[in-house]
Design a protein around this motif. Sequence first.
Motif, PDB file in Angstrom:
ATOM      1  N   LEU A  37       0.829  -1.210   0.000  1.00 43.50           N
ATOM      2  CA  LEU A  37       0.000   0.000   0.000  1.00 43.50           C
ATOM      3  C   LEU A  37       0.863   1.259   0.000  1.00 43.50           C
ATOM      4  O   LEU A  37       0.493   2.270  -0.612  1.00 43.50           O
ATOM      5  CB  LEU A  37      -0.963  -0.001   1.188  1.00 43.50           C
ATOM      6  CG  LEU A  37      -2.107  -1.011   1.060  1.00 43.50           C
ATOM      7  CD1 LEU A  37      -2.814  -1.194   2.400  1.00 43.50           C
ATOM      8  CD2 LEU A  37      -3.088  -0.595  -0.028  1.00 43.50           C
ATOM      9  N   ALA A  38       2.015   1.207   0.647  1.00 41.01           N
ATOM     10  CA  ALA A  38       2.938   2.346   0.614  1.00 41.01           C
ATOM     11  C   ALA A  38       3.461   2.558  -0.802  1.00 41.01           C
ATOM     12  O   ALA A  38       3.561   3.701  -1.275  1.00 41.01           O
ATOM     13  CB  ALA A  38       4.089   2.120   1.594  1.00 41.01           C
ATOM     14  N   LEU A  39       3.767   1.467  -1.505  1.00 37.63           N
ATOM     15  CA  LEU A  39       4.213   1.582  -2.905  1.00 37.63           C
ATOM     16  C   LEU A  39       3.099   2.129  -3.792  1.00 37.63           C
ATOM     17  O   LEU A  39       3.344   2.951  -4.678  1.00 37.63           O
ATOM     18  CB  LEU A  39       4.688   0.224  -3.427  1.00 37.63           C
ATOM     19  CG  LEU A  39       6.031  -0.259  -2.882  1.00 37.63           C
ATOM     20  CD1 LEU A  39       6.254  -1.722  -3.233  1.00 37.63           C
ATOM     21  CD2 LEU A  39       7.159   0.605  -3.412  1.00 37.63           C
ATOM     22  N   ILE A  40       1.873   1.686  -3.545  1.00 39.63           N
ATOM     23  CA  ILE A  40       0.732   2.197  -4.317  1.00 39.63           C
ATOM     24  C   ILE A  40       0.563   3.690  -4.061  1.00 39.63           C
ATOM     25  O   ILE A  40       0.374   4.475  -5.000  1.00 39.63           O
ATOM     26  CB  ILE A  40      -0.554   1.415  -3.965  1.00 39.63           C
ATOM     27  CG1 ILE A  40      -0.454  -0.029  -4.469  1.00 39.63           C
ATOM     28  CG2 ILE A  40      -1.792   2.111  -4.539  1.00 39.63           C
ATOM     29  CD1 ILE A  40      -1.523  -0.972  -3.916  1.00 39.63           C
ATOM     30  N   ALA A  41       0.672   4.104  -2.787  1.00 42.39           N
ATOM     31  CA  ALA A  41       0.543   5.527  -2.451  1.00 42.39           C
ATOM     32  C   ALA A  41       1.637   6.347  -3.122  1.00 42.39           C
ATOM     33  O   ALA A  41       1.373   7.437  -3.658  1.00 42.39           O
ATOM     34  CB  ALA A  41       0.589   5.712  -0.929  1.00 42.39           C
ATOM     35  N   GLY A  80       3.225   5.586  -5.893  1.00 44.28           N
ATOM     36  CA  GLY A  80       2.893   5.621  -7.319  1.00 44.28           C
ATOM     37  C   GLY A  80       1.793   6.628  -7.627  1.00 44.28           C
ATOM     38  O   GLY A  80       1.880   7.382  -8.599  1.00 44.28           O
ATOM     39  N   ARG A  81       0.757   6.659  -6.791  1.00 42.72           N
ATOM     40  CA  ARG A  81      -0.340   7.616  -6.999  1.00 42.72           C
ATOM     41  C   ARG A  81       0.169   9.051  -6.844  1.00 42.72           C
ATOM     42  O   ARG A  81      -0.181   9.920  -7.623  1.00 42.72           O
ATOM     43  CB  ARG A  81      -1.484   7.359  -5.999  1.00 42.72           C
ATOM     44  CG  ARG A  81      -2.169   6.020  -6.163  1.00 42.72           C
ATOM     45  CD  ARG A  81      -2.934   5.868  -7.433  1.00 42.72           C
ATOM     46  NE  ARG A  81      -4.102   6.722  -7.379  1.00 42.72           N
ATOM     47  CZ  ARG A  81      -4.749   7.191  -8.436  1.00 42.72           C
ATOM     48  NH1 ARG A  81      -4.337   6.882  -9.647  1.00 42.72           N
ATOM     49  NH2 ARG A  81      -5.791   7.951  -8.330  1.00 42.72           N
ATOM     50  N   THR A  82       1.003   9.283  -5.828  1.00 35.71           N
ATOM     51  CA  THR A  82       1.550  10.619  -5.608  1.00 35.71           C
ATOM     52  C   THR A  82       2.392  11.061  -6.799  1.00 35.71           C
ATOM     53  O   THR A  82       2.369  12.228  -7.186  1.00 35.71           O
ATOM     54  CB  THR A  82       2.388  10.653  -4.313  1.00 35.71           C
ATOM     55  OG1 THR A  82       1.533  10.304  -3.223  1.00 35.71           O
ATOM     56  CG2 THR A  82       2.988  12.018  -4.072  1.00 35.71           C
ATOM     57  N   ALA A  83       3.115  10.119  -7.396  1.00 38.92           N
ATOM     58  CA  ALA A  83       3.954  10.432  -8.558  1.00 38.92           C
ATOM     59  C   ALA A  83       3.137  10.629  -9.827  1.00 38.92           C
ATOM     60  O   ALA A  83       3.661  11.100 -10.829  1.00 38.92           O
ATOM     61  CB  ALA A  83       4.989   9.330  -8.775  1.00 38.92           C
ATOM     62  N   GLY A  84       1.853  10.270  -9.790  1.00 34.94           N
ATOM     63  CA  GLY A  84       1.000  10.490 -10.950  1.00 34.94           C
ATOM     64  C   GLY A  84       0.746   9.258 -11.797  1.00 34.94           C
ATOM     65  O   GLY A  84       0.171   9.366 -12.881  1.00 34.94           O
ATOM     66  N   PHE A  85       1.127   8.086 -11.313  1.00 36.90           N
ATOM     67  CA  PHE A  85       0.838   6.865 -12.058  1.00 36.90           C
ATOM     68  C   PHE A  85      -0.630   6.489 -11.848  1.00 36.90           C
ATOM     69  O   PHE A  85      -1.181   6.678 -10.760  1.00 36.90           O
ATOM     70  CB  PHE A  85       1.718   5.701 -11.576  1.00 36.90           C
ATOM     71  CG  PHE A  85       3.151   5.809 -12.007  1.00 36.90           C
ATOM     72  CD1 PHE A  85       3.540   5.469 -13.293  1.00 36.90           C
ATOM     73  CD2 PHE A  85       4.125   6.238 -11.117  1.00 36.90           C
ATOM     74  CE1 PHE A  85       4.869   5.574 -13.690  1.00 36.90           C
ATOM     75  CE2 PHE A  85       5.455   6.337 -11.502  1.00 36.90           C
ATOM     76  CZ  PHE A  85       5.824   6.002 -12.786  1.00 36.90           C
ATOM     77  N   SER A  86      -1.254   5.941 -12.880  1.00 36.07           N
ATOM     78  CA  SER A  86      -2.627   5.449 -12.760  1.00 36.07           C
ATOM     79  C   SER A  86      -2.612   4.122 -12.012  1.00 36.07           C
ATOM     80  O   SER A  86      -1.569   3.467 -11.891  1.00 36.07           O
ATOM     81  CB  SER A  86      -3.240   5.251 -14.146  1.00 36.07           C
ATOM     82  OG  SER A  86      -2.637   4.130 -14.794  1.00 36.07           O
ATOM     83  N   SER A 145      11.821   6.861 -15.062  1.00 33.95           N
ATOM     84  CA  SER A 145      12.551   7.974 -15.660  1.00 33.95           C
ATOM     85  C   SER A 145      11.610   8.870 -16.473  1.00 33.95           C
ATOM     86  O   SER A 145      11.683  10.102 -16.393  1.00 33.95           O
ATOM     87  CB  SER A 145      13.675   7.439 -16.541  1.00 33.95           C
ATOM     88  OG  SER A 145      14.419   8.498 -17.079  1.00 33.95           O
ATOM     89  N   ALA A 146      10.718   8.250 -17.246  1.00 35.97           N
ATOM     90  CA  ALA A 146       9.756   9.021 -18.048  1.00 35.97           C
ATOM     91  C   ALA A 146       8.830   9.832 -17.143  1.00 35.97           C
ATOM     92  O   ALA A 146       8.514  10.989 -17.438  1.00 35.97           O
ATOM     93  CB  ALA A 146       8.947   8.091 -18.949  1.00 35.97           C
ATOM     94  N   LYS A 147       8.404   9.238 -16.022  1.00 41.35           N
ATOM     95  CA  LYS A 147       7.528   9.967 -15.091  1.00 41.35           C
ATOM     96  C   LYS A 147       8.292  11.121 -14.454  1.00 41.35           C
ATOM     97  O   LYS A 147       7.753  12.220 -14.282  1.00 41.35           O
ATOM     98  CB  LYS A 147       6.986   9.019 -14.024  1.00 41.35           C
ATOM     99  CG  LYS A 147       6.004   9.653 -13.075  1.00 41.35           C
ATOM    100  CD  LYS A 147       4.784  10.239 -13.768  1.00 41.35           C
ATOM    101  CE  LYS A 147       3.824   9.192 -14.234  1.00 41.35           C
ATOM    102  NZ  LYS A 147       2.574   9.765 -14.761  1.00 41.35           N
ATOM    103  N   ALA A 148       9.562  10.908 -14.124  1.00 36.95           N
ATOM    104  CA  ALA A 148      10.385  11.990 -13.565  1.00 36.95           C
ATOM    105  C   ALA A 148      10.519  13.130 -14.572  1.00 36.95           C
ATOM    106  O   ALA A 148      10.438  14.311 -14.199  1.00 36.95           O
ATOM    107  CB  ALA A 148      11.759  11.459 -13.160  1.00 36.95           C
TER     108      ALA A 148
END
Length: 143
Positions: free
Chosen positions: A49-53, A55-61, A83-86
């Motif tokens: 759940l921490a990884l999901i959070a 990812g969501r904070t970084a803007g991943f769907s 890298s692309a998201k960054a």
Amino acid sequence: MTDLDIAEVAHRTGVPASTLRFYEEKGLITSTGRRGLRRQYDPGVLERLALIALGRTAGFSLDEIAQMFAPNGQPRIDRRKLSAKADELDRRIRELGVLRDSLRHAAACPAPSHLECATFRRLIDAAASGDVTAPGRRVPERR
């Protein structure tokens, strides 16, 4: 360590039980069973759940996040996607910087009215074109 029930997971993570059930429906997490009517989760769900959070904070769907886990539940994160998201975040930060600077200028502009301020007019024009994050230029919409 013993399994955690849904209320304990919700309490520890701040993720509502309804969201936990939704994540389970999407295949992002899995329960280990039930005790009475309550779902039970392996303690490893907290890290997931921490990884999901993150990812969501970084803007991943959620679909993109789901692809970041192997069938056995272990993370398998594509470094190119990170890298692309960054890079995308860098672009967004620059755009927001332009917006911030334009708003600060408009707030301090000595023109008699905001409508007489050239910077504020550019900001209005950018808003009319659908992109207030970069006054004076239009960024294509993402799909």
